[in-house]
Design a protein around this motif. Structure first.
Motif, PDB file in Angstrom:
ATOM      1  N   LYS A 155       0.839  -1.204   0.000  1.00 40.97           N
ATOM      2  CA  LYS A 155       0.000   0.000   0.000  1.00 40.97           C
ATOM      3  C   LYS A 155       0.873   1.252   0.000  1.00 40.97           C
ATOM      4  CE  LYS A 155      -4.150  -1.693   0.227  1.00 40.97           C
ATOM      5  NZ  LYS A 155      -5.108  -1.502  -0.840  1.00 40.97           N
ATOM      6  N   ARG A 156       1.952   1.223   0.765  1.00 39.75           N
ATOM      7  CA  ARG A 156       2.855   2.378   0.843  1.00 39.75           C
ATOM      8  C   ARG A 156       3.493   2.644  -0.523  1.00 39.75           C
ATOM      9  NH1 ARG A 156       8.351   3.240   1.992  1.00 39.75           N
ATOM     10  NH2 ARG A 156       8.702   5.242   2.965  1.00 39.75           N
ATOM     11  N   ILE A 157       3.976   1.585  -1.161  1.00 42.61           N
ATOM     12  CA  ILE A 157       4.596   1.728  -2.477  1.00 42.61           C
ATOM     13  C   ILE A 157       3.572   2.239  -3.480  1.00 42.61           C
ATOM     14  CG2 ILE A 157       5.589   0.427  -4.411  1.00 42.61           C
ATOM     15  CD1 ILE A 157       6.960  -1.327  -2.227  1.00 42.61           C
ATOM     16  N   GLU A 158       2.374   1.682  -3.426  1.00 44.14           N
ATOM     17  CA  GLU A 158       1.307   2.128  -4.330  1.00 44.14           C
ATOM     18  C   GLU A 158       1.022   3.609  -4.117  1.00 44.14           C
ATOM     19  OE1 GLU A 158      -3.373   1.185  -4.480  1.00 44.14           O
ATOM     20  OE2 GLU A 158      -2.079  -0.582  -4.690  1.00 44.14           O
ATOM     21  N   GLY A 159       0.993   4.040  -2.869  1.00 42.15           N
ATOM     22  CA  GLY A 159       0.743   5.446  -2.552  1.00 42.15           C
ATOM     23  C   GLY A 159       1.844   6.358  -3.058  1.00 42.15           C
ATOM     24  N   LEU A 160       3.082   5.881  -3.023  1.00 38.94           N
ATOM     25  CA  LEU A 160       4.198   6.683  -3.518  1.00 38.94           C
ATOM     26  C   LEU A 160       4.188   6.789  -5.035  1.00 38.94           C
ATOM     27  CD1 LEU A 160       7.075   5.388  -1.238  1.00 38.94           C
ATOM     28  CD2 LEU A 160       5.994   7.632  -1.154  1.00 38.94           C
ATOM     29  N   GLU A 161       3.702   5.754  -5.701  1.00 35.38           N
ATOM     30  CA  GLU A 161       3.684   5.763  -7.151  1.00 35.38           C
ATOM     31  C   GLU A 161       2.533   6.590  -7.710  1.00 35.38           C
ATOM     32  OE1 GLU A 161       3.592   1.584  -7.953  1.00 35.38           O
ATOM     33  OE2 GLU A 161       5.770   1.439  -8.009  1.00 35.38           O
ATOM     34  N   MET A 162       1.451   6.710  -6.974  1.00 37.00           N
ATOM     35  CA  MET A 162       0.269   7.410  -7.484  1.00 37.00           C
ATOM     36  C   MET A 162       0.551   8.832  -7.943  1.00 37.00           C
ATOM     37  SD  MET A 162      -2.893   5.879  -5.219  1.00 37.00           S
ATOM     38  CE  MET A 162      -3.290   7.492  -4.705  1.00 37.00           C
ATOM     39  N   PRO A 163       1.293   9.662  -7.191  1.00 35.23           N
ATOM     40  CA  PRO A 163       1.507  11.039  -7.645  1.00 35.23           C
ATOM     41  C   PRO A 163       2.267  11.144  -8.969  1.00 35.23           C
ATOM     42  CG  PRO A 163       2.029  10.845  -5.327  1.00 35.23           C
ATOM     43  CD  PRO A 163       1.827   9.451  -5.863  1.00 35.23           C
ATOM     44  N   THR A 164       3.031  10.125  -9.325  1.00 32.71           N
ATOM     45  CA  THR A 164       3.792  10.196 -10.569  1.00 32.71           C
ATOM     46  C   THR A 164       2.965   9.741 -11.768  1.00 32.71           C
ATOM     47  OG1 THR A 164       4.707   7.971 -10.344  1.00 32.71           O
ATOM     48  CG2 THR A 164       5.958   9.785  -9.366  1.00 32.71           C
ATOM     49  N   ASP A 165       1.834   9.086 -11.525  1.00 29.01           N
ATOM     50  CA  ASP A 165       1.022   8.579 -12.627  1.00 29.01           C
ATOM     51  C   ASP A 165       0.613   9.659 -13.634  1.00 29.01           C
ATOM     52  OD1 ASP A 165       1.290   6.024 -11.705  1.00 29.01           O
ATOM     53  OD2 ASP A 165      -0.698   5.910 -10.810  1.00 29.01           O
ATOM     54  N   PRO A 166       0.126  10.827 -13.206  1.00 32.27           N
ATOM     55  CA  PRO A 166      -0.238  11.860 -14.192  1.00 32.27           C
ATOM     56  C   PRO A 166       0.958  12.298 -15.043  1.00 32.27           C
ATOM     57  CG  PRO A 166      -1.208  12.389 -12.077  1.00 32.27           C
ATOM     58  CD  PRO A 166      -0.257  11.236 -11.857  1.00 32.27           C
ATOM     59  N   ALA A 167       2.121  12.416 -14.431  1.00 35.45           N
ATOM     60  CA  ALA A 167       3.312  12.814 -15.191  1.00 35.45           C
ATOM     61  C   ALA A 167       3.694  11.735 -16.196  1.00 35.45           C
ATOM     62  CB  ALA A 167       4.471  13.093 -14.240  1.00 35.45           C
ATOM     63  N   THR A 168       3.536  10.477 -15.823  1.00 35.10           N
ATOM     64  CA  THR A 168       3.846   9.378 -16.727  1.00 35.10           C
ATOM     65  C   THR A 168       2.890   9.373 -17.913  1.00 35.10           C
ATOM     66  OG1 THR A 168       4.682   8.064 -14.885  1.00 35.10           O
ATOM     67  CG2 THR A 168       4.153   6.879 -16.890  1.00 35.10           C
TER      68      THR A 168
ATOM     69  N   SER B 281       2.055  10.582 -23.734  1.00 37.12           N
ATOM     70  CA  SER B 281       1.213  11.234 -24.738  1.00 37.12           C
ATOM     71  C   SER B 281       1.970  12.267 -25.576  1.00 37.12           C
ATOM     72  CB  SER B 281       0.005  11.895 -24.072  1.00 37.12           C
ATOM     73  OG  SER B 281       0.414  13.010 -23.309  1.00 37.12           O
ATOM     74  N   LEU B 282       3.107  12.740 -25.114  1.00 36.09           N
ATOM     75  CA  LEU B 282       3.846  13.784 -25.817  1.00 36.09           C
ATOM     76  C   LEU B 282       4.706  13.281 -26.969  1.00 36.09           C
ATOM     77  CD1 LEU B 282       5.028  15.997 -22.836  1.00 36.09           C
ATOM     78  CD2 LEU B 282       3.194  16.464 -24.454  1.00 36.09           C
ATOM     79  N   LYS B 283       4.997  11.999 -26.986  1.00 34.64           N
ATOM     80  CA  LYS B 283       5.875  11.419 -28.012  1.00 34.64           C
ATOM     81  C   LYS B 283       7.209  12.170 -28.060  1.00 34.64           C
ATOM     82  CE  LYS B 283       2.049   9.666 -30.602  1.00 34.64           C
ATOM     83  NZ  LYS B 283       1.041   9.885 -31.553  1.00 34.64           N
ATOM     84  N   VAL B 284       7.799  12.316 -26.920  1.00 37.04           N
ATOM     85  CA  VAL B 284       9.063  13.037 -26.774  1.00 37.04           C
ATOM     86  C   VAL B 284      10.212  12.158 -27.253  1.00 37.04           C
ATOM     87  CG1 VAL B 284      10.613  14.074 -25.077  1.00 37.04           C
ATOM     88  CG2 VAL B 284       8.154  14.349 -24.846  1.00 37.04           C
ATOM     89  N   THR B 285      11.181  12.766 -27.926  1.00 37.36           N
ATOM     90  CA  THR B 285      12.316  11.994 -28.424  1.00 37.36           C
ATOM     91  C   THR B 285      13.471  11.960 -27.430  1.00 37.36           C
ATOM     92  OG1 THR B 285      13.155  13.948 -29.565  1.00 37.36           O
ATOM     93  CG2 THR B 285      11.769  12.432 -30.831  1.00 37.36           C
ATOM     94  N   ASP B 286      13.570  12.951 -26.559  1.00 34.89           N
ATOM     95  CA  ASP B 286      14.651  12.969 -25.566  1.00 34.89           C
ATOM     96  C   ASP B 286      14.139  12.346 -24.271  1.00 34.89           C
ATOM     97  OD1 ASP B 286      16.828  13.379 -23.988  1.00 34.89           O
ATOM     98  OD2 ASP B 286      17.032  15.501 -24.433  1.00 34.89           O
TER      99      ASP B 286
END
Length: 56
Positions: free
Chosen positions: A11-24, A29-34
């Motif tokens: 649960k702790r790991i899941e909670g830490l990963e949640m805030p990064t989900d929107p950035a991921t 979606s940006l199809k960034v090359t770098d």
């Protein structure tokens, strides 16, 4: 007890990963090359979120 500890760790790991989900999602979606710079930015953002949450 061990099962309880594993569950709380998951649960702790899941909670830490949640805030990064929107950035991921944005990263994909940006199809960034770098990707290395983007990966570093995501890592920095994640560290800032963890620091903010730890200060609460």
């Amino acid at each position: 007890m061990s099962s309880s500890r594993n569950c709380s760790q998951s649960k702790r790991i899941e909670g830490l990963e949640m805030p990064t989900d929107p950035a991921t999602v944005i990263m994909h979606s940006l199809k960034v090359t770098d990707t290395e710079k983007l990966r570093q930015g995501l890592s920095d953002y994640s560290a800032a979120v963890r620091a903010r949450d730890a200060a609460k």
